[in-house]
Design a protein around this motif. Structure first.
Motif, mmCIF file in Angstrom:
data_model
loop_
_atom_site.group_PDB
_atom_site.id
_atom_site.type_symbol
_atom_site.label_atom_id
_atom_site.label_comp_id
_atom_site.label_asym_id
_atom_site.label_seq_id
_atom_site.Cartn_x
_atom_site.Cartn_y
_atom_site.Cartn_z
ATOM 1 N N PRO A 209 117.888 -34.417 -45.397
ATOM 2 C CA PRO A 209 117.145 -35.311 -44.032
ATOM 3 C C PRO A 209 117.095 -37.428 -44.823
ATOM 4 O O PRO A 209 117.189 -37.361 -45.863
ATOM 5 N N GLU A 210 116.430 -37.521 -43.227
ATOM 6 C CA GLU A 210 116.616 -39.372 -43.465
ATOM 7 C C GLU A 210 115.060 -39.184 -44.065
ATOM 8 O O GLU A 210 113.841 -38.432 -44.216
ATOM 9 N N ASP A 211 114.704 -40.285 -45.140
ATOM 10 C CA ASP A 211 113.722 -40.074 -46.177
ATOM 11 C C ASP A 211 112.967 -41.672 -45.229
ATOM 12 O O ASP A 211 112.403 -42.254 -45.759
ATOM 13 N N GLU A 212 111.895 -40.975 -44.439
ATOM 14 C CA GLU A 212 111.008 -41.769 -44.102
ATOM 15 C C GLU A 212 110.336 -42.942 -45.019
ATOM 16 O O GLU A 212 110.514 -44.140 -44.531
ATOM 17 N N GLU A 213 109.723 -41.945 -46.102
ATOM 18 C CA GLU A 213 109.533 -42.787 -47.245
ATOM 19 C C GLU A 213 110.080 -43.926 -47.756
ATOM 20 O O GLU A 213 109.781 -45.248 -48.327
ATOM 21 N N LEU A 214 111.113 -43.830 -47.917
ATOM 22 C CA LEU A 214 112.038 -44.522 -48.865
ATOM 23 C C LEU A 214 112.876 -45.705 -47.461
ATOM 24 O O LEU A 214 112.438 -47.058 -48.110
ATOM 25 N N SER A 215 112.545 -45.309 -46.033
ATOM 26 C CA SER A 215 112.875 -46.225 -45.217
ATOM 27 C C SER A 215 111.414 -47.702 -45.019
ATOM 28 O O SER A 215 111.313 -48.682 -44.867
ATOM 29 N N LEU A 216 109.666 -47.307 -45.244
ATOM 30 C CA LEU A 216 108.967 -47.671 -45.105
ATOM 31 C C LEU A 216 108.972 -48.345 -47.019
ATOM 32 O O LEU A 216 108.325 -49.831 -46.837
ATOM 33 N N ARG A 217 109.285 -48.564 -47.699
ATOM 34 C CA ARG A 217 109.205 -49.108 -48.753
ATOM 35 C C ARG A 217 110.362 -50.451 -48.947
ATOM 36 O O ARG A 217 110.278 -50.992 -49.019
ATOM 37 N N CYS A 218 111.577 -50.171 -48.104
ATOM 38 C CA CYS A 218 112.614 -50.728 -47.782
ATOM 39 C C CYS A 218 112.227 -51.841 -46.464
ATOM 40 O O CYS A 218 112.494 -52.913 -46.915
ATOM 41 N N TYR A 219 111.204 -50.981 -45.746
ATOM 42 C CA TYR A 219 111.289 -52.332 -44.755
ATOM 43 C C TYR A 219 110.105 -53.231 -45.236
ATOM 44 O O TYR A 219 109.528 -54.333 -44.899
ATOM 45 N N ARG A 220 108.987 -52.857 -46.377
ATOM 46 C CA ARG A 220 108.057 -53.704 -47.178
ATOM 47 C C ARG A 220 108.609 -54.774 -47.417
ATOM 48 O O ARG A 220 108.114 -56.106 -47.502
ATOM 49 N N LEU A 221 109.203 -54.003 -48.544
ATOM 50 C CA LEU A 221 110.462 -55.025 -49.337
ATOM 51 C C LEU A 221 110.822 -56.716 -48.265
ATOM 52 O O LEU A 221 111.380 -57.531 -48.774
ATOM 53 N N LEU A 222 111.540 -55.736 -47.593
ATOM 54 C CA LEU A 222 112.214 -56.720 -46.307
ATOM 55 C C LEU A 222 111.346 -57.781 -46.288
ATOM 56 O O LEU A 222 111.194 -59.070 -46.004
ATOM 57 N N ILE A 223 110.210 -57.061 -45.784
ATOM 58 C CA ILE A 223 108.936 -58.687 -45.185
ATOM 59 C C ILE A 223 108.521 -59.444 -45.729
ATOM 60 O O ILE A 223 108.710 -60.528 -45.513
ATOM 61 N N ASP A 224 108.701 -58.526 -47.789
ATOM 62 C CA ASP A 224 108.388 -59.546 -48.040
ATOM 63 C C ASP A 224 108.940 -60.778 -48.786
ATOM 64 O O ASP A 224 109.089 -62.186 -48.487
ATOM 65 N N ARG A 225 110.245 -60.306 -49.117
ATOM 66 C CA ARG A 225 111.395 -61.088 -49.260
ATOM 67 C C ARG A 225 111.819 -61.996 -48.768
ATOM 68 O O ARG A 225 111.954 -63.851 -48.728
ATOM 69 N N THR A 226 111.414 -61.456 -47.264
ATOM 70 C CA THR A 226 112.038 -62.874 -46.298
ATOM 71 C C THR A 226 111.017 -63.779 -46.548
ATOM 72 O O THR A 226 111.774 -64.897 -46.079
ATOM 73 N N ALA A 227 109.999 -63.978 -46.008
ATOM 74 C CA ALA A 227 109.139 -64.725 -45.970
ATOM 75 C C ALA A 227 109.273 -65.136 -47.087
ATOM 76 O O ALA A 227 108.439 -65.881 -47.399
ATOM 77 N N ALA A 228 108.976 -64.977 -48.498
ATOM 78 C CA ALA A 228 108.997 -65.358 -49.781
ATOM 79 C C ALA A 228 110.484 -67.023 -49.587
ATOM 80 O O ALA A 228 110.503 -67.623 -49.737
ATOM 81 N N ARG A 229 111.457 -66.519 -49.188
ATOM 82 C CA ARG A 229 112.317 -67.368 -47.930
ATOM 83 C C ARG A 229 112.093 -68.258 -46.967
ATOM 84 O O ARG A 229 113.165 -69.035 -47.036
#
Ligand code: SF4
Length: 373
Positions: A209-229
């Motif tokens: 089933p959908e892995d909400e933990e993984l999605s949350l980890r990816c979302y944090r990365l997304l926010i941090d990486r885009t902000a750094a750019r």
């Protein structure tokens, strides 16, 4: 002034997660579909008078799957039925493997000035699993071909939270895509939508089933990486360099009027009335299925204001909400917002109520707590 959306419901093959209005109907249907679009544009013009399009967005499906003749015919009927300035944002969705030198030549003769591409991943195994038609190499090649041809207003879509994916794999997707210099990114957590091949795989036990933990980890990365750019996180799933946000999609979130043309397309008058075209492509072509209209109640309009407002970095405009729905609804909102403002997940910035970074991770729960009773 309206945002004009035109839906092109043709794809060469179906991706396993897709629940959009699209089909693999053959090329013979395309010309008939363009004629049906022209018929609907003329009907709308007769109904509402000549419309000035603020932004134009051709989405799908896969608009880049249209033959050169049909794509040129589409640009022609848009010009005949709508006026728009040369400054208007004009977006076309494209699949990376359709971006060839010949296709770019056609684009350069068209009013298109923004391209949105479904990249989804830069890992070929993942792309095959999703049944995307293109490879990672083709996606990167498409971006550089477009950039060399002078198309710099580019957007890429990514998906995260996939079975078999790790946060590190998503991090690589992000870095690879952002290294290309594209100024806009849309990234979505994978959803298993009923009726899709992906959902059936989950029901059969072939994938977890959908892995909400993984999605949350990816979302944090997304926010941090885009902000750094230097990208602004201007909507829950959308990130852009300054000045490069999608003007078309932003007008949806601001509740401005839009006109949707084509099978499954929706329209909104900016006040109370929504209209939905039939999602049955053949019925749309035949012209027999009439659009369904819905008049929103005050509570539905309030709910929409809350949902759309909190999706964006501007948040909910409290003065406007009070003016439109009365002080009792403002009190309702602030009463239900209190636990989240106290815990630092919502913040009041001047007359705006905005999600904080921590609030973004539970935005669905916050939004549903703030809706009308
Ligand atoms: S290309 Fe887009 S619209 Fe077509 S099947 Fe894949 S996800 Fe759906």
């Amino acid at each position: 002034m309206t945002g004009l959306y035109i839906h092109i419901p043709f794809c060469q093959s179906r991706c396993i997660y897709c629940d959009f209005v699209s089909s693999t109907l053959g090329a013979e249907w395309q010309a008939r579909y363009i004629q049906a679009l022209e018929r609907e544009m003329q009907e709308r013009r007769q109904e509402n008078g000549p419309a000035l399009a603020r932004t134009i967005y051709i989405g799908g499906g896969t608009p880049s799957q249209l033959s050169p003749q049909n794509l040129s015919a589409l640009f022609e009927i848009i010009k005949q039925n709508f006026s728009f300035s040369s400054e208007a944002e004009f977006t076309l969705e494209a699949n990376p493997d359709d971006i060839t030198p010949a296709f770019i030549k056609l684009l350069r003769q068209s009013p298109v000035n923004r391209i949105s591409m479904g990249i989804q991943s830069t890992d070929n195994r993942t792309l095959r699993f999703l049944r995307r038609r293109h490879t990672a190499e083709q996606a990167l090649q498409a971006i550089s071909l477009l950039q060399e041809a002078g198309f710099h207003n580019l957007s890429g879509d990514l998906i995260y939270g996939l079975p078999g994916q790790t946060a590190e794999m998503f991090e690589k997707d992000l870095d690879t895509l952002l290294d290309t210099g594209i100024p806009h990114l849309s990234a979505y957590a994978l959803q298993y939508e009923p009726g899709t091949a992906l959902y059936r795989m989950m029901e059969k036990g072939d994938i977890p089933p959908e892995d909400e933990e993984l999605s949350l980890r990816c979302y944090r990365l997304l926010i941090d990486r885009t902000a750094a750019r230097g990208m602004q996180h201007y909507e829950i799933s959308n990130f852009a360099l300054p000045g490069m946000h999608s003007r078309h999609n932003s007008s949806y979130w601001q509740g401005l009027p839009y006109l949707g043309i084509g099978a499954g397309a929706h329209s909104y008058d900016g006040q109370r009335t929504r209209r939905a075209n039939t999602a049955d492509i053949q019925a749309y072509i035949s012209g027999k299925a009439r659009p369904e209209e819905e008049v929103l109640t005050d509570d539905e309009r309030y709910d929409e204001r809350v949902m759309l407002g909190l999706r964006t970095c501007q948040g909910i405009d409290l003065e406007r909400l009070e003016a439109d729905f009365g002080s009792h609804m403002l009190r309702h909102l602030m009463r239900h917002a209190r636990p989240y403002t106290d815990s630092g997940r919502l913040k009041k910035a001047g007359e705006q109520l905005v999600l904080t970074r921590e609030g973004l991770f539970i935005s669905d729960a916050i939004i549903s707590a703030l809706l009308a009773d």
